[in-house]
Write an enzyme that holds these catalytic residues in place. Structure first.
Site, PDB file in Angstrom:
ATOM      1  N   HIS A 266      -9.539   1.169   4.633  1.00  0.00           N
ATOM      2  CA  HIS A 266      -8.449   1.286   5.470  1.00  0.00           C
ATOM      3  C   HIS A 266      -8.612   2.275   6.701  1.00  0.00           C
ATOM      4  CE1 HIS A 266      -4.233   2.794   6.482  1.00  0.00           C
ATOM      5  NE2 HIS A 266      -3.640   1.388   5.757  1.00  0.00           N
TER       6      HIS A 266
ATOM      7  N   ASN B 291       0.809  -1.164  -0.106  1.00  0.00           N
ATOM      8  CA  ASN B 291       0.389   0.140  -0.138  1.00  0.00           C
ATOM      9  C   ASN B 291       1.005   1.148   0.197  1.00  0.00           C
ATOM     10  OD1 ASN B 291      -1.744   1.955   0.488  1.00  0.00           O
ATOM     11  ND2 ASN B 291      -2.392   1.372   2.567  1.00  0.00           N
TER      12      ASN B 291
ATOM     13  N   GLU C   8      -7.037   4.702   7.903  1.00  0.00           N
ATOM     14  CA  GLU C   8      -6.773   6.204   7.556  1.00  0.00           C
ATOM     15  C   GLU C   8      -7.797   6.543   6.812  1.00  0.00           C
ATOM     16  OE1 GLU C   8      -2.867   5.533   5.509  1.00  0.00           O
ATOM     17  OE2 GLU C   8      -1.897   4.864   7.258  1.00  0.00           O
TER      18      GLU C   8
ATOM     19  N   LYS D 119       0.056   4.241  -0.259  1.00  0.00           N
ATOM     20  CA  LYS D 119      -0.554   5.419   0.207  1.00  0.00           C
ATOM     21  C   LYS D 119      -0.328   6.730  -0.569  1.00  0.00           C
ATOM     22  CE  LYS D 119      -0.170   3.428   4.632  1.00  0.00           C
ATOM     23  NZ  LYS D 119      -0.068   3.439   6.242  1.00  0.00           N
TER      24      LYS D 119
ATOM     25  N   SER E 284       3.348  -1.929  10.530  1.00  0.00           N
ATOM     26  CA  SER E 284       4.601  -2.369  10.622  1.00  0.00           C
ATOM     27  C   SER E 284       5.286  -3.675  10.184  1.00  0.00           C
ATOM     28  CB  SER E 284       4.997  -1.793  12.050  1.00  0.00           C
ATOM     29  OG  SER E 284       4.553  -0.399  12.113  1.00  0.00           O
TER      30      SER E 284
ATOM     31  N   GLU F  38      -5.817  -5.029  10.420  1.00  0.00           N
ATOM     32  CA  GLU F  38      -4.475  -3.880  10.635  1.00  0.00           C
ATOM     33  C   GLU F  38      -4.810  -2.844  12.017  1.00  0.00           C
ATOM     34  OE1 GLU F  38      -2.571  -2.654   7.024  1.00  0.00           O
ATOM     35  OE2 GLU F  38      -4.065  -1.549   7.159  1.00  0.00           O
TER      36      GLU F  38
ATOM     37  N   GLY G 274       2.417   2.257  10.834  1.00  0.00           N
ATOM     38  CA  GLY G 274       3.304   3.435  10.524  1.00  0.00           C
ATOM     39  C   GLY G 274       3.938   3.758  11.974  1.00  0.00           C
TER      40      GLY G 274
HETATM   41  P1  PGA Z   1       2.759   0.331   7.805  1.00  0.00           P
HETATM   42  O1  PGA Z   1       1.345   0.466   6.926  1.00  0.00           O
HETATM   43  O2  PGA Z   1       3.495  -0.818   7.085  1.00  0.00           O
HETATM   44  O3  PGA Z   1       3.364   1.542   7.345  1.00  0.00           O
HETATM   45  O4  PGA Z   1       2.636   0.231   9.088  1.00  0.00           O
HETATM   46  C1  PGA Z   1       0.273  -0.598   6.867  1.00  0.00           C
HETATM   47  C2  PGA Z   1      -0.951  -0.057   6.152  1.00  0.00           C
HETATM   48  O5  PGA Z   1      -1.292   0.874   6.383  1.00  0.00           O
HETATM   49  O6  PGA Z   1      -1.437  -0.912   5.427  1.00  0.00           O
END
Ligand code: PGA
Length: 255
Positions: A95, A9, A97, A11, A213, A167, A173
Site C-alpha cells: 500500500h 481497508n 502508505e 487502516k 477516494s 491506487e 484520502g
Molecule cells: P481512501 O483510501 O478510500 O480513503 O482514499 C483508499 C486506500 O488507501 O486504499
C-alpha cells in the site's frame, strides 16, 4: 467475466468492539449480495474476532500487511501463516502508505508477495503514482516499474491468484478521485503489461481494483469501465451505510 472484488481497508482505525460492530452491520446489510467478493481488512488485533463473526457469511477477511519470513526473531512482525491462522484469505501488499511511511520498496513487495502466494492466500498488490510523477508524465513508467519489479519471479500458475489495486497516491484520502477515464487508462495499461509478462488469458483473468477516494457518488462510473474489476476502499469503508451502498451500486452496474 471477472468477478468483482470490493475490499475495505480500515487502516489504523477501530478497536475490537468497534470492528465487530461494523462487521455485524455489514453482515446485516449485505447478506444477499452474491456475485461480488466482499473483503474486510481490519487491524491485526481485530482479525481473529472479526473472523469468527464472518463464519458462514458472504464476507471474507483480509490483512493490511505481512512479513515474508515464516517465523523468527522479528519483533513486531506477523507471518503469512499466522494471518491465515487468524482467518485471512487476502493480504494487501505494498500500500502506498507502507511505501511512504515504512520504506517499503518493490523488492520488499516482491518478497511479501511470494510469502502470501506460498501460504495459499490471495495477494492484493498496490501500485500507483504520486502527484509529482503524474504531473511529470511518468505515471505509466512508474506503474511498469512497480509491476515488473513487484512480480519478479512469480509463475504464470500463481499469477492467476493475483489481484492488483491501482491506487493513485494523490487520490488516497484526499477526496479527489481519479476520473473513470483516468483510471481506465491505467487499468488497461496494467492489463497490457500483464499480457506481456504472462499470457493474454492470464491477464484477462486477473482482477484490477481501483482505489483512492472511492465513495457512493463515484463508484457507478468507475464500475462501468471494462478493466475496473472492483475497488479498494479506505475512508468510505469505515461506515456501514457508505460501504454497503458502494457494494450495492456495484452489483447493480455489473448485473
Ligand atoms: P481512501 O483510501 O478510500 O480513503 O482514499 C483508499 C486506500 O488507501 O486504499
Amino acid at each position: 467475466m471477472r468477478r468483482l472484488i470490493i475490499a475495505g481497508n480500515w487502516k489504523m482505525y477501530k478497536n475490537i468492539s468497534e470492528s465487530l460492530e461494523l462487521t455485524n452491520g455489514l453482515k446485516r446489510e449485505l447478506y444477499d449480495i452474491e456475485n461480488i467478493d466482499i473483503v474486510l481488512c481490519p487491524v491485526f488485533t481485530s482479525l481473529a474476532s472479526v473472523s469468527e463473526v464472518l463464519t458462514d457469511s458472504n464476507i471474507q477477511l483480509g490483512a493490511q500487511d505481512v512479513y515474508w519470513q515464516k517465523e523468527g526473531a522479528f519483533t513486531g512482525e506477523i507471518s503469512a501463516s499466522m494471518l491465515k491462522d487468524a482467518g485471512c484469505l487476502f493480504v494487501i501488499i505494498g500500500h502506498s502508505e507502507r511505501r511512504q511511511y515504512f520504506s517499503e520498496s518493490n523488492q520488499s513487495v516482491n518478497q511479501k508477495l511470494k510469502a502470501v502466494l506460498e501460504s495459499g492466500m490471495a495477494p492484493i498488490v498496490c501500485v500507483g503514482e504520486t502527484l509529482k510523477q503524474r504531473e511529470a508524465n511518468k505515471t505509466l513508467d512508474i506503474i511498469k516499474e512497480q509491476l515488473q519489479e513487484g512480480l519478479e519471479g512469480i509463475s504464470a500458475e500463481d499469477a492467476g491468484r493475483l489481484i492488483i489495486a491501482y491506487e493513485p497516491v494523490w487520490a488516497i484520502g484526499t477526496g479527489k478521485n481519479a476520473t473513470a477515464t483516468q483510471a481506465e487508462e491505467v487499468h488497461a495499461y496494467i492489463r497490457s503489461l500483464l499480457e506481456k509478462i504472462y499470457t493474454k488469458d492470464i491477464a484477462a483473468s486477473i482482477r484490477i481494483q481501483y482505489g483512492g477516494s472511492v465513495k457512493p457518488g463515484n463508484i457507478e462510473e468507475l464500475m462501468q469501465q471494462p478493466d475496473i474489476d472492483g475497488a479498494l476502499v479506505g475512508g468510505a469503508s469505515l461506515n456501514v451505510d457508505s460501504f454497503s451502498e458502494i457494494i450495492k451500486i456495484s452489483q447493480r452496474v455489473r448485473k
